[in-house]
Design an enzyme around this catalytic site. Structure first.
Site, short mmCIF file in Angstrom:
data_model
loop_
_atom_site.label_atom_id
_atom_site.label_comp_id
_atom_site.label_asym_id
_atom_site.label_seq_id
_atom_site.Cartn_x
_atom_site.Cartn_y
_atom_site.Cartn_z
N TYR A 78 -20.23 -2.59 17.72
CA TYR A 78 -19.81 -1.31 17.13
C TYR A 78 -20.16 -0.15 18.06
O TYR A 78 -19.40 0.83 18.16
CB TYR A 78 -20.42 -1.13 15.74
CG TYR A 78 -19.55 -1.76 14.68
CD1 TYR A 78 -19.76 -3.07 14.26
CD2 TYR A 78 -18.47 -1.07 14.14
CE1 TYR A 78 -18.92 -3.66 13.32
CE2 TYR A 78 -17.62 -1.65 13.20
CZ TYR A 78 -17.86 -2.95 12.80
OH TYR A 78 -17.02 -3.53 11.88
N ASN A 117 -8.93 4.10 8.83
CA ASN A 117 -9.55 4.27 10.14
C ASN A 117 -10.98 4.78 10.00
O ASN A 117 -11.32 5.50 9.07
CB ASN A 117 -8.72 5.24 11.00
CG ASN A 117 -7.32 4.72 11.21
OD1 ASN A 117 -7.06 3.53 11.04
ND2 ASN A 117 -6.39 5.61 11.55
N HIS A 134 -12.41 2.78 4.43
CA HIS A 134 -13.22 1.74 5.08
C HIS A 134 -14.45 2.32 5.75
O HIS A 134 -15.04 1.69 6.63
CB HIS A 134 -12.36 0.99 6.12
CG HIS A 134 -11.31 0.16 5.46
ND1 HIS A 134 -10.27 -0.42 6.16
CD2 HIS A 134 -11.11 -0.17 4.16
CE1 HIS A 134 -9.50 -1.10 5.32
NE2 HIS A 134 -9.98 -0.94 4.10
N CYS A 142 -29.46 2.87 7.00
CA CYS A 142 -30.61 1.96 7.04
C CYS A 142 -30.46 0.92 5.92
O CYS A 142 -30.27 1.27 4.76
CB CYS A 142 -31.90 2.76 6.84
SG CYS A 142 -33.36 1.71 6.68
N GLY A 202 1.32 3.80 10.14
CA GLY A 202 0.50 3.14 11.17
C GLY A 202 -0.43 2.08 10.65
O GLY A 202 -1.55 1.92 11.15
N THR A 203 0.04 1.33 9.63
CA THR A 203 -0.80 0.25 9.14
C THR A 203 0.04 -1.01 8.93
O THR A 203 1.19 -0.94 8.51
CB THR A 203 -1.52 0.63 7.82
OG1 THR A 203 -2.28 -0.51 7.35
CG2 THR A 203 -0.56 1.07 6.74
N SER A 204 -0.60 -2.15 9.20
CA SER A 204 0.12 -3.43 9.06
C SER A 204 0.29 -3.81 7.60
O SER A 204 1.00 -4.74 7.26
CB SER A 204 -0.64 -4.54 9.80
OG SER A 204 -1.98 -4.60 9.32
N ASN A 228 6.04 3.25 10.96
CA ASN A 228 5.26 2.23 11.66
C ASN A 228 6.02 1.76 12.89
O ASN A 228 7.25 1.78 12.91
CB ASN A 228 4.97 1.05 10.72
CG ASN A 228 3.70 0.31 11.14
OD1 ASN A 228 2.60 0.85 11.08
ND2 ASN A 228 3.88 -0.94 11.58
#
Ligand code: OAD
Length: 268
Positions: A78, A117, A134, A142, A202-204, A228
């Site tokens: 990440y 995103n 998301h 923490c 812009g997403t599948s 898309n």
């Protein structure tokens, strides 16, 4: 750049609907950030990433099990993803969505931007009130205390990083198998239940529940449209599907919405 007639007609239809809408909802995915140079989620790999990470499957790393098994590997990944998008800038697709929000709101309408995103580029492009379905890579938390820490305040001199309380720090993102933030889902469901227009960009459209909101909105009568680069499972479900790059299509949509005039323009 010449525009084909079919795309122009579709853009005109979307703009007319948005111009008349009292409430516009949008869900975006990694495709909106692609033109900023951020690899889309499923494209990240040999052609996108550094060789070091190309042998890892992102689907295997974005999980709580992977983190528990190897917190150093997952936090390094990440941090690497963040380092690749830390210097990227919003592209015309992000800027157009922020402008669309301003136009809709200036006419007394409501605009709700939902995103899958985690890169913060919508906010950087000027969008406000963004619903991060998301989570975000820009804050970590923490695992011991739940304390949130800005990624900019984490030294990353050791991996996995730890909080002041000594607990492991993890990205504040939703991993496979984890539930989405409750407030984000509530805001998304509310928007999908009230909007006149729902755009998926812009997403599948293969990850739920994010992909469900446009379908729910369409089922209850909202006008739905997709922008898309490639066809998706949503393409045949929406009223209008526009194949194209969001950085090219969305500025044209905004330009037409401005030109058409708003609710009070008396357009039929
Ligand atoms: P994907 O990588 O699954 O899909 C990106 C979509 O964007 C594809 O359909 C591309 O065709 C399209 N695309 C690429 N470039 C584009 C452009 N310039 N303009 C328009 N479209 C373009 O990414 P997502 O759909 O966002 O979750 O993936 C959904 C979720 O899967 C992600 O949020 C991720 C993963 O679970 C997390 O990381 C937590």
């Amino acid at each position: 750049m010449p525009h084909d007639d079919a795309q122009g007609t579709a853009i005109e239809e979307v703009a007319r609907r948005v111009a008349r809408a009292k409430c516009v909802a949008v869900v975006t995915g990694a495709g909106v950030s692609a033109e900023s140079g951020v690899a889309t989620f499923r494209d990240a790999g040999p052609e996108q990433g550094d060789a070091l990470w190309s042998r890892y499957d992102p689907m295997q790393l974005a999980t709580i099990d992977a983190f528990n098994a190897d917190p150093e590997l997952v936090t390094r990944w990440y941090h690497w993803r963040f380092s690749r998008c830390a210097h990227v800038k919003p592209n015309p697709g992000h800027v157009a969505l922020a402008e669309l929000q301003r136009v809709v709101e200036s006419r007394g309408g409501e605009f709700v931007l939902l995103t899958q995103n985690i890169d913060g580029l919508h906010q950087a492009g000027g969008s406000t009130g963004v619903v991060e379905l998301h989570g975000t890579i820009l804050t970590w938390r923490c695992v011991k205390t739940g304390e949130h820490v800005s990624i900019h305040d984490i030294p990353f001199d050791v991996f996995p990083p730890r909080s002041r309380a000594g607990g492991l720090l993890r990205p504040n993102v939703v991993w496979f198998g984890e539930v989405l933030p409750e407030d984000a889902v509530e805001r998304a469901q509310d928007a999908a239940s009230r909007c006149d227009v729902f755009l998926t960009i812009g997403t599948s459209g293969v990850v739920y529940p994010a992909a469900s909101f446009v379908q729910f909105a369409g089922d209850r009568g909202a006008f739905t449209a997709e922008v898309n680069k490639d066809p998706t499972p949503l393409s045949h479900m929406v009223d209008v599907s526009i194949m194209g790059r969001s950085g090219e299509v969305m500025p044209r949509v905004v330009e037409r919405v401005r030109g058409i005039g708003g609710l009070d323009a008396g357009h039929t």
